[in-house]
Design an enzyme around this catalytic site. Structure first.
Site, PDB file in Angstrom:
ATOM      1  N   THR A 283      -3.108 -10.026  -5.502  1.00 10.05           N
ATOM      2  CA  THR A 283      -4.080 -10.790  -4.567  1.00 10.05           C
ATOM      3  C   THR A 283      -5.392 -10.640  -4.300  1.00 10.05           C
ATOM      4  OG1 THR A 283      -2.575 -10.520  -2.573  1.00 10.05           O
ATOM      5  CG2 THR A 283      -2.292 -12.098  -3.462  1.00 10.05           C
TER       6      THR A 283
ATOM      7  N   ASP B 173      -5.206  -4.336  -8.506  1.00 15.96           N
ATOM      8  CA  ASP B 173      -4.218  -3.867 -10.082  1.00 15.96           C
ATOM      9  C   ASP B 173      -4.882  -3.345 -11.480  1.00 15.96           C
ATOM     10  OD1 ASP B 173      -3.351  -3.313  -7.747  1.00 15.96           O
ATOM     11  OD2 ASP B 173      -2.096  -5.586  -7.908  1.00 15.96           O
TER      12      ASP B 173
ATOM     13  N   ASP C 155       1.132  -1.716   0.361  1.00 13.60           N
ATOM     14  CA  ASP C 155      -0.052   0.176  -0.274  1.00 13.60           C
ATOM     15  C   ASP C 155       1.295   1.222  -0.231  1.00 13.60           C
ATOM     16  OD1 ASP C 155      -2.910  -1.596  -0.008  1.00 13.60           O
ATOM     17  OD2 ASP C 155      -2.534  -1.293   2.349  1.00 13.60           O
TER      18      ASP C 155
ATOM     19  N   GLU D 126       5.253  -5.062 -11.784  1.00 14.81           N
ATOM     20  CA  GLU D 126       5.241  -4.255 -10.417  1.00 14.81           C
ATOM     21  C   GLU D 126       4.732  -5.455  -9.242  1.00 14.81           C
ATOM     22  OE1 GLU D 126       1.267  -2.745  -7.465  1.00 14.81           O
ATOM     23  OE2 GLU D 126       1.227  -3.070  -9.917  1.00 14.81           O
ATOM     24  N   GLY D 127       5.610  -5.369  -8.127  1.00 14.43           N
ATOM     25  CA  GLY D 127       5.876  -6.440  -7.235  1.00 14.43           C
ATOM     26  C   GLY D 127       4.658  -6.338  -6.390  1.00 14.43           C
ATOM     27  N   ALA D 128       4.951  -7.327  -5.419  1.00 15.10           N
ATOM     28  CA  ALA D 128       3.400  -7.882  -4.575  1.00 15.10           C
ATOM     29  C   ALA D 128       4.104  -7.184  -2.903  1.00 15.10           C
ATOM     30  CB  ALA D 128       2.778  -9.318  -4.549  1.00 15.10           C
TER      31      ALA D 128
ATOM     32  N   GLY E 112       1.804   3.046  -2.106  1.00 19.51           N
ATOM     33  CA  GLY E 112       1.012   2.867  -4.120  1.00 19.51           C
ATOM     34  C   GLY E 112       1.760   2.184  -5.546  1.00 19.51           C
TER      35      GLY E 112
ATOM     36  N   LYS F 128       1.495  -7.626 -13.811  1.00 18.04           N
ATOM     37  CA  LYS F 128       1.554  -7.988 -12.274  1.00 18.04           C
ATOM     38  C   LYS F 128       1.506  -9.145 -12.157  1.00 18.04           C
ATOM     39  CE  LYS F 128       0.040  -6.837  -7.984  1.00 18.04           C
ATOM     40  NZ  LYS F 128       1.304  -5.952  -6.934  1.00 18.04           N
TER      41      LYS F 128
END
Length: 230
Positions: A42, A55, A13, A116-118, A15, A38
């Site tokens: 989840t 996402d 979170d 984009e990571g998680a 951004g 992505k």
């Protein structure tokens, strides 16, 4: 020269999706064929009319060009949890080689792939907790843009993440300090991080509505030259 890179965060979170989408739009405005990817997402969102993942839905809401849906993601799990746990709940596991092969395929098709990571860098991907996000990033051999907060605590989180990346010899293209509101504390945090890291920093404002993403313009010549060399 084509350039592909990761957008990763100091935490969840911070951004990452907003920044990924901003870069997507920035590159599309230059006429580039760009894909936000992505690997793992989840937390399914259900409303009265449909179910979707936040996402990839966000990318599609702001793109100027329609995407091949299958290119946007490799693993999606309903539970809003760490990837390894969300995968375990549905009786599967995340395979690192599946994602790496997908990245290789996509980078041959697009001018720019933004992965984009998680969560943060050490979020586990498999049930045995042997593979973490940072392992995947290292194996991909792609540079990183690190997204961090501007508020109290960001100096420690940002420096720890940078130390982890540099210890793996993962190139850091720059830092995005997100959701800046203009307080003196935030300004000092940004200045301190700049002086300690010597990395180019893009300061991104706090958006009051996501619609503002279509209009916001954030420039830092050094940042973009390092991220997207010509």
């Amino acid at each position: 020269m084509t350039q592909h890179f990761w957008v990763v965060g100091t935490d969840t979170d911070v951004g990452k999706t907003i920044i990924t989408t901003y870069f997507m739009r920035y590159l599309q405005a230059q006429g580039k064929n760009v894909l936000p990817y992505k690997p793992v997402q989840t937390g399914i969102i259900r409303d009265t009319s449909r179910s979707y993942y936040g996402d990839t839905n966000f990318y599609q809401s702001f793109t100027e060009k329609e995407f091949v849906t299958e290119h946007l993601n490799s693993y999606s799990f309903p539970e809003p949890a760490s990837p390894h746990y969300a995968a375990r709940l549905v009786g599967t596991t995340i395979q690192q080689n599946v994602i790496l092969e997908k990245i290789q395929q996509l980078t041959s098709l697009y001018d720019h792939v933004i992965c984009e990571g998680a969560g943060g860098l050490f979020v586990p991907l498999d049930s045995e907790r042997n593979v973490q996000l940072i392992d995947l990033i290292q194996e991909s051999q792609l540079p990183v843009v690190l997204v961090a907060r501007t508020t109290v605590g960001t100096i420690n989180h940002t420096l720890l993440s940078i130390e982890a990346l540099t210890s793996r010899k993962i190139p850091i293209a720059g830092l995005v300090l997100n959701a800046f509101e203009g307080s003196e504390t935030e300004k000092d945090n940004i200045q301190t991080i700049q002086e300690l890291t010597k990395l180019p920093i893009l300061v991104f404002p706090r958006l009051t509505t996501v619609a503002e993403l279509k209009e916001v313009r954030v420039e830092n010549k050094e940042f973009f030259e390092r991220l997207l060399p010509t």
